[in-house]
Every structure is written in C-alpha cells, then in structure tokens.
Design an enzyme around this catalytic site. Structure first.
Site, PDB file in Angstrom:
ATOM      1  N   ARG A   1     -44.958  54.384  36.315  1.00 14.68           N
ATOM      2  CA  ARG A   1     -43.862  53.651  35.651  1.00 14.68           C
ATOM      3  C   ARG A   1     -43.011  52.898  36.685  1.00 14.68           C
ATOM      4  O   ARG A   1     -43.070  51.688  36.789  1.00 14.68           O
ATOM      5  CB  ARG A   1     -43.010  54.641  34.828  1.00 14.68           C
ATOM      6  CG  ARG A   1     -42.075  53.972  33.831  1.00 14.68           C
ATOM      7  CD  ARG A   1     -40.777  53.466  34.420  1.00 14.68           C
ATOM      8  NE  ARG A   1     -40.018  54.481  35.140  1.00 14.68           N
ATOM      9  CZ  ARG A   1     -38.949  54.209  35.877  1.00 14.68           C
ATOM     10  NH1 ARG A   1     -38.519  52.957  36.009  1.00 14.68           N
ATOM     11  NH2 ARG A   1     -38.309  55.151  36.539  1.00 14.68           N
ATOM     12  N   ASP A   2     -42.255  53.614  37.496  1.00 15.20           N
ATOM     13  CA  ASP A   2     -41.318  52.945  38.412  1.00 15.20           C
ATOM     14  C   ASP A   2     -42.088  52.132  39.450  1.00 15.20           C
ATOM     15  O   ASP A   2     -41.680  51.035  39.830  1.00 15.20           O
ATOM     16  CB  ASP A   2     -40.431  53.987  39.109  1.00 15.20           C
ATOM     17  CG  ASP A   2     -39.120  53.409  39.615  1.00 15.20           C
ATOM     18  OD1 ASP A   2     -38.995  52.175  39.657  1.00 15.20           O
ATOM     19  OD2 ASP A   2     -38.222  54.186  39.974  1.00 15.20           O
TER      20      ASP A   2
ATOM     21  N   HIS B   1     -33.772  60.967  42.970  1.00 15.40           N
ATOM     22  CA  HIS B   1     -34.723  59.853  42.783  1.00 15.40           C
ATOM     23  C   HIS B   1     -34.371  58.785  43.823  1.00 15.40           C
ATOM     24  O   HIS B   1     -33.531  57.924  43.588  1.00 15.40           O
ATOM     25  CB  HIS B   1     -34.539  59.348  41.338  1.00 15.40           C
ATOM     26  CG  HIS B   1     -35.346  58.163  40.931  1.00 15.40           C
ATOM     27  ND1 HIS B   1     -36.396  58.248  40.030  1.00 15.40           N
ATOM     28  CD2 HIS B   1     -35.239  56.845  41.246  1.00 15.40           C
ATOM     29  CE1 HIS B   1     -36.888  57.034  39.816  1.00 15.40           C
ATOM     30  NE2 HIS B   1     -36.205  56.170  40.548  1.00 15.40           N
TER      31      HIS B   1
ATOM     32  N   HIS C   1     -35.182  55.653  46.239  1.00 14.05           N
ATOM     33  CA  HIS C   1     -36.015  54.535  46.680  1.00 14.05           C
ATOM     34  C   HIS C   1     -35.860  54.463  48.201  1.00 14.05           C
ATOM     35  O   HIS C   1     -34.851  54.880  48.760  1.00 14.05           O
ATOM     36  CB  HIS C   1     -35.593  53.243  45.985  1.00 14.05           C
ATOM     37  CG  HIS C   1     -36.040  53.193  44.549  1.00 14.05           C
ATOM     38  ND1 HIS C   1     -37.125  52.469  44.137  1.00 14.05           N
ATOM     39  CD2 HIS C   1     -35.577  53.827  43.446  1.00 14.05           C
ATOM     40  CE1 HIS C   1     -37.306  52.636  42.838  1.00 14.05           C
ATOM     41  NE2 HIS C   1     -36.370  53.465  42.377  1.00 14.05           N
TER      42      HIS C   1
ATOM     43  N   CYS D   1     -41.024  44.634  45.484  1.00 15.55           N
ATOM     44  CA  CYS D   1     -41.708  43.356  45.313  1.00 15.55           C
ATOM     45  C   CYS D   1     -41.778  42.662  46.659  1.00 15.55           C
ATOM     46  O   CYS D   1     -40.747  42.403  47.279  1.00 15.55           O
ATOM     47  CB  CYS D   1     -40.945  42.492  44.311  1.00 15.55           C
ATOM     48  SG  CYS D   1     -41.634  40.855  44.169  1.00 15.55           S
TER      49      CYS D   1
ATOM     50  N   ASN E   1     -40.304  53.707  45.475  1.00 19.50           N
ATOM     51  CA  ASN E   1     -39.788  55.072  45.560  1.00 19.50           C
ATOM     52  C   ASN E   1     -40.316  55.732  46.814  1.00 19.50           C
ATOM     53  O   ASN E   1     -41.316  55.308  47.393  1.00 19.50           O
ATOM     54  CB  ASN E   1     -40.298  55.889  44.363  1.00 19.50           C
ATOM     55  CG  ASN E   1     -39.830  55.340  43.037  1.00 19.50           C
ATOM     56  OD1 ASN E   1     -40.458  54.450  42.474  1.00 19.50           O
ATOM     57  ND2 ASN E   1     -38.722  55.855  42.555  1.00 19.50           N
TER      58      ASN E   1
HETATM   59  P1  HMG Z   1     -31.620  43.096  24.501  1.00 23.79           P
HETATM   60  O1  HMG Z   1     -32.177  41.710  24.641  1.00 23.79           O
HETATM   61  O2  HMG Z   1     -30.139  43.259  24.648  1.00 23.79           O
HETATM   62  O3  HMG Z   1     -32.088  43.765  23.127  1.00 23.79           O
HETATM   63  O4  HMG Z   1     -32.357  44.035  25.505  1.00 23.79           O
HETATM   64  P2  HMG Z   1     -31.914  43.354  21.639  1.00 23.79           P
HETATM   65  O5  HMG Z   1     -31.701  44.614  20.874  1.00 23.79           O
HETATM   66  O6  HMG Z   1     -30.909  42.234  21.488  1.00 23.79           O
HETATM   67  O7  HMG Z   1     -33.354  42.780  21.256  1.00 23.79           O
HETATM   68  C1  HMG Z   1     -33.898  41.628  21.876  1.00 23.79           C
HETATM   69  C2  HMG Z   1     -35.402  41.618  21.716  1.00 23.79           C
HETATM   70  O8  HMG Z   1     -35.976  42.746  22.381  1.00 23.79           O
HETATM   71  C3  HMG Z   1     -35.868  41.737  20.266  1.00 23.79           C
HETATM   72  O9  HMG Z   1     -37.110  41.041  20.179  1.00 23.79           O
HETATM   73  C4  HMG Z   1     -36.125  43.198  20.110  1.00 23.79           C
HETATM   74  O10 HMG Z   1     -37.070  43.498  19.100  1.00 23.79           O
HETATM   75  C5  HMG Z   1     -36.706  43.553  21.472  1.00 23.79           C
HETATM   76  P3  HMG Z   1     -37.203  39.515  19.723  1.00 23.79           P
HETATM   77  O11 HMG Z   1     -36.546  39.490  18.360  1.00 23.79           O
HETATM   78  O12 HMG Z   1     -36.437  38.683  20.734  1.00 23.79           O
HETATM   79  O13 HMG Z   1     -38.678  39.246  19.733  1.00 23.79           O
HETATM   80  N1  HMG Z   1     -36.525  44.963  21.814  1.00 23.79           N
HETATM   81  C6  HMG Z   1     -37.522  45.785  22.213  1.00 23.79           C
HETATM   82  N2  HMG Z   1     -38.833  45.559  22.373  1.00 23.79           N
HETATM   83  C7  HMG Z   1     -39.576  46.613  22.807  1.00 23.79           C
HETATM   84  N3  HMG Z   1     -39.050  47.832  23.075  1.00 23.79           N
HETATM   85  C8  HMG Z   1     -37.747  48.073  22.923  1.00 23.79           C
HETATM   86  C9  HMG Z   1     -36.921  47.015  22.463  1.00 23.79           C
HETATM   87  N4  HMG Z   1     -35.608  46.925  22.213  1.00 23.79           N
HETATM   88  C10 HMG Z   1     -35.376  45.671  21.807  1.00 23.79           C
HETATM   89  N5  HMG Z   1     -37.246  49.269  23.186  1.00 23.79           N
HETATM   90  C11 HMG Z   1     -33.186  46.181  26.208  1.00 23.79           C
HETATM   91  C12 HMG Z   1     -32.030  45.396  25.612  1.00 23.79           C
HETATM   92  C13 HMG Z   1     -32.676  47.537  26.556  1.00 23.79           C
HETATM   93  C14 HMG Z   1     -34.303  46.253  25.181  1.00 23.79           C
HETATM   94  C15 HMG Z   1     -33.698  45.403  27.447  1.00 23.79           C
HETATM   95  O14 HMG Z   1     -32.609  45.148  28.277  1.00 23.79           O
HETATM   96  C16 HMG Z   1     -34.743  46.166  28.196  1.00 23.79           C
HETATM   97  O15 HMG Z   1     -35.855  46.331  27.746  1.00 23.79           O
HETATM   98  N6  HMG Z   1     -34.393  46.665  29.399  1.00 23.79           N
HETATM   99  C17 HMG Z   1     -35.297  47.535  30.140  1.00 23.79           C
HETATM  100  C18 HMG Z   1     -35.100  47.342  31.565  1.00 23.79           C
HETATM  101  C19 HMG Z   1     -36.013  48.271  32.308  1.00 23.79           C
HETATM  102  O16 HMG Z   1     -36.996  48.782  31.802  1.00 23.79           O
HETATM  103  N7  HMG Z   1     -35.670  48.461  33.589  1.00 23.79           N
HETATM  104  C20 HMG Z   1     -36.450  49.287  34.448  1.00 23.79           C
HETATM  105  C21 HMG Z   1     -36.322  50.737  34.148  1.00 23.79           C
HETATM  106  S1  HMG Z   1     -34.826  51.475  34.779  1.00 23.79           S
HETATM  107  C22 HMG Z   1     -35.169  51.813  36.431  1.00 23.79           C
HETATM  108  O17 HMG Z   1     -36.166  51.400  36.949  1.00 23.79           O
HETATM  109  C23 HMG Z   1     -34.233  52.724  37.193  1.00 23.79           C
HETATM  110  C24 HMG Z   1     -34.783  54.125  37.375  1.00 23.79           C
HETATM  111  O18 HMG Z   1     -36.024  54.101  38.055  1.00 23.79           O
HETATM  112  C25 HMG Z   1     -33.793  54.988  38.175  1.00 23.79           C
HETATM  113  C26 HMG Z   1     -33.350  54.307  39.470  1.00 23.79           C
HETATM  114  O19 HMG Z   1     -34.190  53.984  40.318  1.00 23.79           O
HETATM  115  O20 HMG Z   1     -32.134  54.128  39.589  1.00 23.79           O
HETATM  116  C27 HMG Z   1     -35.002  54.812  36.023  1.00 23.79           C
HETATM  117 MG    MG Z   2     -36.269  53.979  40.177  1.00 24.27          MG
END
Ligand code: HMG
Ligand code: MG
Length: 300
Positions: free
Chosen positions: A9-10, A201, A203, A234, A243
């Site tokens: 995933r990450d 966690h 990086h 990247c 990580n």
């Molecule tokens: P948004 O644009 O504010 O959402 O995104 P929305 O509710 O307004 O919806 C917009 C569109 O997204 C719609 O589709 C929804 O259906 C769709 P459209 O009508 O435009 O075709 N949508 C979704 N589609 C699939 N799955 C969903 C979903 N929700 C809405 N769950 C949202 C808000 C949270 C969805 C967006 O910002 C997002 O997906 N963000 C994810 C970012 C992400 O994955 N980042 C990486 C993970 S975190 C990380 O890496 C940190 C970590 O490792 C710890 C660390 O290192 O610190 C965990």
């Molecule tokens: Mg992370």
C-alpha cells in the site's frame, strides 16, 4: 514485536512505475508467507487521488488469505467502507493527521471534518466486527507547516483511540524526525494513549528511521510499520522517500534477539521481485547485502 508490512500500500502508492494486479497479489502472498502478521493490501480511496490503488477490490478478491494474517486496507470515508465491506475485508485503517494543511492536501478536509467522517465508519465497522487501526500523519513534521507540536499528535491519537481504534500508528510522513524528538513525541502521546496501543511508522527520507525506531523501542513501543525493499518515494519528487525497509528492521531486531516471526530472506526475495518489475533498486542496505550472497530462488 509486531511488524505491519505496508509495502503493497504505502510503498506502491508512491511508486512512479506500475505493478500489475497479479504481481501485487503475488507480492502480498509472499510477504504473508514470510511470516509478517499484517500486510496492508491496498486502499479504498479515490482513484483520481491515488491511481496506484485503483485495483484494490480486484486484489482483495483474488488474494489467497492465510489464516492468522491481517490484510488491512485504508478507508477514508463511508464510500471506502462500503467498498471494503464488499471486498470482505476484516480490518481497515482510517487515517488522520496532526497538521491541518496536510489533512486538507491528503483527504481534502480539516482535522475536525475527518474525525466527523470517521464516526459512521467506526460505527459500521463495530457493527460488522471489523477491526480498525488509526493513523496519524505528520507526527514529527509537516511538509506545509514545518514542526508539529507533540500535543497536537497526542490530541488526535487520543481521539482515534476513544473512537475505538485498536492501535494508533504514528507516522513520520516526511521522515524528518530524529531520535530525541521521536522520544519526546512518544512521551507526550503515551501520556494519553497506552504505549501498548501505539505503533510507529517512519519514512526514511533523512536516513533516521532505524535510529528513531530504536529510540522508540527504548520507550516500550512494540509495533513497527515497514515496507519491503523500502518501497515508496518518487524519484521525480525531490527528497521524497519510502518507508523504513522491512529487511533493515528485521535484521536489526534479529541481531537484538527480539522475536518477530519474520523470515528475513523471504522478505528480501519478495522485495527483489517487485523491484525488478518496477525497474528499481531496493532502498535497503540489508536487501542489497543479501542479494550479493543469497540465491534469488531460495536455492530451489
Ligand atoms: P473528495 O474529492 O473531497 O471527495 O476526496 P468527495 O466526497 O467530494 O467525492 C469526489 C469524488 O471521489 C466522487 O467521484 C466520489 O464518488 C469519489 P466523482 O463523482 O467525482 O466521480 N470518492 C471515492 N472514490 C473511491 N473511494 C472512495 C471515495 N470517496 C469519494 N473512498 C477523498 C476525498 C478522501 C476521497 C480523497 O481525498 C482521497 O481519496 N484521498 C486519499 C488520499 C490517500 O490515499 N493518501 C495516501 C494514503 S495516507 C498516507 O499515505 C499516510 C500514511 O502512510 C501514514 C504516514 O506516512 O503518515 C497512512
Ligand atoms: Mg506512510
């Protein structure tokens, strides 16, 4: 010591190269086979935001799941929860941040709004018997705001615990932390969340991850997130990095006679295969050292 493998995933979410669904599945199965108790398998997030995770439903459908291994997936909201439910997942991870700017950039809402979004997710998960892990990002620094106060980390970590997360993983998202600051942060957070419910966690952007982990072990942390081959980061984004490598963590813990149940050579082999597919070199000194002396096929 419990290691949560986050490479599929990450790691892969940040790789510029693409890995086929079949290879992802093989990667996850190999990591589980290496004895890792939890392998984060994907994310039900918007494919527009993170295209690399768009095939998570296919991955979960075809994955041969081992009894006793957890395969958590990231879920940001109810849309993600419904997708996770359809994929028959048994564990999810919600993810918040200790920095307002990062919260907006990552999940397009404030910290308070993110917590409000998590409430129905937690309720639905509880009703279905799905375990929930909580992440806090930017625990030692934010790419937009700079230093982050340990009190801010403690506050969000405490809220995630109160909501019902079984463990809170503290993310040094941009890898800027150093050991003394990591310990100070753990001291603040563990006054609010029992240390047994915390994981770290890191990086490895500044090469401090192993040192930080050791510093946190001294405080009693018993959960570590890591990524096979140190995947992630990247090459086109200056300074971005993956990580801490699972191989580096396991090698260090093996050397300290701290049991993990993880087969180091098996993790290294899984990392080599996925790196070959991505056309990159493992970001793990242990992996490279082993590559120079172990047969790639395990001698079979
Ligand atoms: P948004 O644009 O504010 O959402 O995104 P929305 O509710 O307004 O919806 C917009 C569109 O997204 C719609 O589709 C929804 O259906 C769709 P459209 O009508 O435009 O075709 N949508 C979704 N589609 C699939 N799955 C969903 C979903 N929700 C809405 N769950 C949202 C808000 C949270 C969805 C967006 O910002 C997002 O997906 N963000 C994810 C970012 C992400 O994955 N980042 C990486 C993970 S975190 C990380 O890496 C940190 C970590 O490792 C710890 C660390 O290192 O610190 C965990
Ligand atoms: Mg992370």
């Amino acid at each position: 010591m419990r290691i949560v493998e986050v490479g599929p995933r990450d790691g892969l979410q940040n790789e510029p190269g693409t890995v086929s669904t079949a290879l992802k599945i093989a990667f996850i199965e190999e990591l589980a086979g290496a004895g890792l108790p939890a392998v984060e398998a994907g994310a039900f997030v918007s494919p527009k935001w993170v295209p690399q995770m768009a095939d998570t439903a296919e991955v979960m459908a075809a994955l041969r799941r081992r009894a006793g291994t957890a395969y958590p997936v990231l879920v940001p909201n109810m849309a993600g929860f419904e997708a996770a439910l359809a994929a028959r997942v048994e564990e999810i991870a919600i993810f918040g941040a200790a920095s307002e700017s990062f919260s907006r950039k990552n999940i397009n809402c404030s910290i308070a709004e993110s917590l409000a979004r998590f409430v129905p997710v937690m309720q639905a998960a509880k009703a279905r018997g799905i375990r929930v892990r909580g992440y806090v990002s930017c625990v030692l620094g934010c790419p937009y705001e700079g230093e982050v106060a340990p009190t801010a980390v403690a506050e969000i970590a405490g809220k995630l615990l109160d909501m019902g997360c079984y463990e809170i993983s503290l993310g040094d998202t941009i890898g800027v932390g150093t050991p003394a600051r990591a310990q100070a942060m753990i001291d603040e957070v563990s006054a609010r969340v029992p240390i047994a419910r915390l994981a770290v966690h890191f990086h490895d952007t500044y090469g401090q991850a192993l040192a930080n982990i050791l510093a946190c072990l001294e405080r009693g942390i018993a959960g570590i997130d890591s990524s096979a081959a140190g995947l992630g980061g990247c090459p086109y984004a200056k300074g971005a990095s993956g990580n801490v490598a699972t191989e580096d963590v396991v090698y260090m813990l093996d050397g300290m006679a701290i049991a993990t149940g993880v087969d180091l050579a098996a993790v290294a082999r899984a990392g080599w295969r996925v790196c070959a597919a991505l056309g990159r070199t493992p970001a793990s000194k242990v992996s490279l050292a082993l590559k120079a002396k172990l047969p790639a096929d395990g001698g079979h």
